[in-house]
Design a protein around this motif. Sequence first.
Motif, PDB file in Angstrom:
ATOM      1  N   GLY A 149      -7.518   3.153   7.809  1.00 39.01           N
ATOM      2  CA  GLY A 149      -8.730   4.281   7.920  1.00 39.01           C
ATOM      3  C   GLY A 149      -8.189   5.350   8.748  1.00 39.01           C
ATOM      4  O   GLY A 149      -8.825   6.325   8.596  1.00 39.01           O
ATOM      5  N   ALA A 150      -7.504   4.683   9.913  1.00 42.82           N
ATOM      6  CA  ALA A 150      -6.980   5.873  10.914  1.00 42.82           C
ATOM      7  C   ALA A 150      -6.360   7.018  10.189  1.00 42.82           C
ATOM      8  O   ALA A 150      -6.510   8.041  10.395  1.00 42.82           O
ATOM      9  N   ALA A 209      -6.846   3.127   0.457  1.00 41.61           N
ATOM     10  CA  ALA A 209      -6.502   2.863  -0.848  1.00 41.61           C
ATOM     11  C   ALA A 209      -7.271   1.784  -1.509  1.00 41.61           C
ATOM     12  O   ALA A 209      -7.713   1.972  -2.627  1.00 41.61           O
ATOM     13  N   HIS A 210      -7.615   0.809  -0.595  1.00 42.81           N
ATOM     14  CA  HIS A 210      -8.378  -0.349  -0.830  1.00 42.81           C
ATOM     15  C   HIS A 210      -9.741   0.181  -1.552  1.00 42.81           C
ATOM     16  O   HIS A 210     -10.336  -0.353  -2.349  1.00 42.81           O
ATOM     17  N   SER A 211     -10.384   1.065  -0.690  1.00 43.77           N
ATOM     18  CA  SER A 211     -11.728   1.676  -1.095  1.00 43.77           C
ATOM     19  C   SER A 211     -11.644   2.465  -2.299  1.00 43.77           C
ATOM     20  O   SER A 211     -12.462   2.476  -3.313  1.00 43.77           O
ATOM     21  N   LYS A 214     -10.037   0.210  -5.391  1.00 43.87           N
ATOM     22  CA  LYS A 214     -10.589  -1.353  -5.719  1.00 43.87           C
ATOM     23  C   LYS A 214      -9.678  -2.266  -5.689  1.00 43.87           C
ATOM     24  O   LYS A 214      -9.508  -3.088  -6.409  1.00 43.87           O
ATOM     25  N   ILE A 215      -8.769  -2.189  -4.772  1.00 46.33           N
ATOM     26  CA  ILE A 215      -7.680  -3.201  -4.879  1.00 46.33           C
ATOM     27  C   ILE A 215      -7.985  -4.469  -4.244  1.00 46.33           C
ATOM     28  O   ILE A 215      -8.801  -4.460  -3.155  1.00 46.33           O
ATOM     29  N   PRO A 216      -7.821  -5.404  -5.022  1.00 39.69           N
ATOM     30  CA  PRO A 216      -8.226  -7.002  -4.481  1.00 39.69           C
ATOM     31  C   PRO A 216      -7.548  -7.430  -3.196  1.00 39.69           C
ATOM     32  O   PRO A 216      -6.340  -6.949  -2.914  1.00 39.69           O
ATOM     33  N   GLN A 237       2.647  -5.632  -4.200  1.00 41.06           N
ATOM     34  CA  GLN A 237       1.701  -6.007  -5.087  1.00 41.06           C
ATOM     35  C   GLN A 237       0.711  -4.979  -4.980  1.00 41.06           C
ATOM     36  O   GLN A 237       0.007  -5.006  -6.414  1.00 41.06           O
ATOM     37  N   ALA A 238       0.109  -4.477  -4.072  1.00 45.03           N
ATOM     38  CA  ALA A 238      -1.039  -3.525  -4.097  1.00 45.03           C
ATOM     39  C   ALA A 238      -0.496  -2.360  -4.912  1.00 45.03           C
ATOM     40  O   ALA A 238      -1.417  -1.719  -5.813  1.00 45.03           O
TER      41      ALA A 238
END
Length: 615
Positions: free
Chosen positions: A301-302, A313-315, A318-320, A358-359
């Motif tokens: 986030g920073a 990237a997760h947001s 939508k990476i599990p 994996q992401a």
Amino acid sequence: MVRFRDDDLMSNIVDREMDKRTMLTAFFERNRIDETARVYLYKYFPKHFTWNGSTRRWNPRGRKNQRGRIVSANPAEGERYYLRLLLSNVRGPTSFEHLCTVNGQRCETFRKAALELGLIEDDEYLSQCLEEASTFQFPNALRRLFATIMIFCQPGDIRKLWNDQFESLSEDHRLHCQSIERVQNMVLTEISVLLQSMGKNINEFDLPKITDDVNLQDAGYRELQEEYGIVLEPEHLSAKDSLNPDQKNVFDEIMMHVDNDLPGVLFIDGPGGTGKTFLYISLLTEIRSRGLIALATASSGAAANNMPRGRTAHSRFKIPLNLENNSMCNIKKQSGAAKLIRSAKIIIWDEASMAKRQAIEAVDRTFQDIIGVSLPFGGKIMVMGGDFRQVLPVIKRGTRAQIVDSSVRMSPLWSLTKKMRLTINMRALKDPWFSKFLLRVGDGTEEPIEGNYIRIPDDMTIQCNNRENAIKELIHAIFPSIEDNVYSSDYIISRAILSTKNESVDEINNQMIEIFQGEEKVYYSFDEAEDDQRNFYPVEFLNSLNVSGLAPHKLHLKIGCPIILLRNIDPSHSLCNGTRLICKGFMRNVIDAEIAVGQHAGKRVFFAKNPSNPF
């Protein structure tokens, strides 16, 4: 229930026992006559005082310390449990009445006193939070706070909360519209848009339905409208004219792919200080100024906050959280996120070296599925950047082999990636000598002394003459004249003290909070263990746990002090893990803060008191 007649002999025995001193009543008496005893909680009292069974008094202890504990109580025991909870948090009570007095008001029960102190969760605190916020903020800010409460505070009765706060939420619309139904639809529409930006749908909650034909934005195109509506900063438009030769070569190479619509995966490698973020800003601004979509993401986030409209990237994808070698991102083909990816001209992923392979592979498979092209990342122009000298993917209790295996370098995509390197432009750095030293240490070329030790130069150390005042001297060196600048946001966020252990961080933070002027507010978290019907884990034990990555049980705040968000609340508006804010005000159930960094710097936001402190 046991009853005695007034003339019964047993009644005298009961009176005599009631007059006896117990450890607790003697604790009250000691606090009345000894001011020094009032700084200790009841559970720590045996460490400093010893119990004399014959005189039934607490006496000061000698040199030897001893641990004490309070007799356990189950929440089902009612007032006995709440008495124990108060004794675990209130210092220096002199009587039961004193223990039940909060802010000068006598509470009828121990539970009420614990409730007023914020030690237990109140079913009405969410409504009180909105009422407190309505006294010094506009309805549009209240609607954002209402949406945040719906998602993160798990209210038991959302419809009741809506009915109680509808007037405050709709005050601005009611001034211009007489139709209550129309006003309700407008408020619900705005809340729906806010929920969509947080990844939720208003239909998932028990709220009134939108009955009127209002202009509600289609969820499938909301993401596109947000990207097309980005306002470019004037200083960013001229950023490309300030690129150094290395940055200019990388910029031209990437723009050649954009101009000719050539797919490709590129990785920008460079140590800290080479200007990777500045290069990203130049690329994003140039592409967006042409009316095209450029997505900015980062592994943290920073780092995301440093780029205009950056998202983690997760947001964004939508990476599990639990990744496998064949994982896919949770993006539906007909969703707005899928349409945004198909429309994006370029995607920038900063700090990709921190992401697990994996992401990245999950994003690659998802893009190929959404776009329908079997090229890497579905044929998109993918620009990743990072520094493998810094933090690699974090594997809990992982071995070196596991950490290396999770690195992006071990992915088959790495062989298909074009690598571009940035070197340090020493003229652009504030302290080139300091940067050179750190690079030599990181590369292993700094000459060691006495075996494997490295001598830190005197210019990088702070001389300390008194070990007991070491932290105070450190604070004074990093934050000179802090007493005169406690309300300056730029002064506070431009300095930081790093530590290797959480215990040291907490100690430094506590001393920093004492320096700030004004009233101090303490917020408590409500810790509980699931399926603990026999109370194997007492509340004070759960409260004492200081787990890395979670907020402490007690959150001490003063106006002007910096705070860091520890969870993703609304990443599209910079409210994500790692966002730095400045506390501007607080009440019992709400915190008023100002975003200190990023493209939303200066924006005021609300936070409701949460069962688990988000800071």
